[in-house]
Design a protein around this motif. Structure first.
Motif: not given
Length: 281
Positions: A170, A173-174, A177, A181, A186
């Protein structure tokens, strides 16, 4: 299956009732065995049954006051599916609590148990540090490794240190992007955390002192009780600490053998888990 000529009309009708929530109690306790039979009739092959997190219904039932009824149901379900099932090839079951002594398994035999204390397969319970560095390098976010380690490292399975796989994925994934982050809890957000709230509500002065020590980064020595069930957790403080260890809210910092028993030095594994202790009322 409903369109197959190999399945009798009576079995099709039972399948519909089970699917529509209109079957009787015995039909549901025998439903996995029934499905195995139907699949065998269609394919000529025995069934492989994979049961993930078998003890989650038990946990939910315990905190909602119907644990005994759930134990009875799951015991009957598993006995028919795993012991008296002529159409079964093999089964694999995962869960936080050791299954050999769990009351829902008292009628089963030929179980091969692999726990987080065992050294076999221990590196497969999560990402190793080498695997994580390779992942982060692949996505070009290796400069965030220190924060990844602080938040999601700390689990010791067997003798292997691993990272929480769900939280690592998780956060990656952040980061993909936005390389800046911020980490989040999570894994903690995917569970009810009722056990922590119960611990804090139940805690006496000694237990609160032990909690404060854990939050300061200290360790706690406990004797291992792998046979613990949810109904046993408040029989003693040691049972409660064992449950927290086997469910991932504590991790092993050390291990030793004393007077024919295994003892663990346990601690809070990382910042992610620490947040749930800090934020529970």
């Amino acid at each position: 299956m409903l369109e197959s000529e190999k399945i009798s009309s009576s079995d099709k009708e039972l399948f519909r009732k089970i699917a529509d929530g209109e079957a009787g109690y015995d039909s549901y306790t025998g439903s996995l065995k029934f499905l195995s039979k139907c699949l065998y009739q269609m394919t000529g092959k025995s069934t492989v049954i994979l049961l993930d997190e078998y003890d989650v219904p038990l946990e939910n039932a315990y905190f909602r006051g119907f644990c005994e009824e759930m134990v009875d149901f799951i015991r009957s379900l598993f006995e028919s599916a795993l012991k008296t099932n002529d159409y079964l090839q093999f089964a694999m079951i995962t869960g936080c609590l050791r299954i050999s002594k769990e009351s829902v398994f008292t009628r089963l035999n030929r179980l091969n148990i692999i726990s987080i204390l065992d050294k076999k397969y221990s590196e497969h319970f999560g990402f190793s540090e080498a695997e994580l560095l390779e992942l982060m390098t692949y996505y070009g976010v290796e400069n965030r490794f220190p924060i990844m380690k602080e938040w999601y490292d700390g689990y010791l399975f067997g003798n292997v240190e691993v990272y929480n796989p769900w939280s690592v994925i998780k956060f990656l994934y952040d980061l993909y992007s936005d390389v800046n982050a911020v980490p989040r809890p999570y894994w903690i957000n995917t569970s009810s955390n009722d056990i922590i709230r119960e611990l804090i509500a139940w805690a006496d002065r000694e237990t609160k002192g032990q909690l404060e020590a854990l939050l300061k980064g200290e360790t706690l020595d406990i004797q291992v009780h792998e046979e613990i069930t949810y109904e046993d957790i408040y029989d003693s403080g040691e049972n409660l600490w064992n449950l927290l260890y086997f469910t991932g809210y504590l991790t092993k910092a050390g291990e030793y053998f004393k007077e024919s028993s295994i003892y663990l030095q346990v601690c809070i594994p990382n910042t992610e888990v620490k947040t749930i202790y800090q934020n529970s009322p």
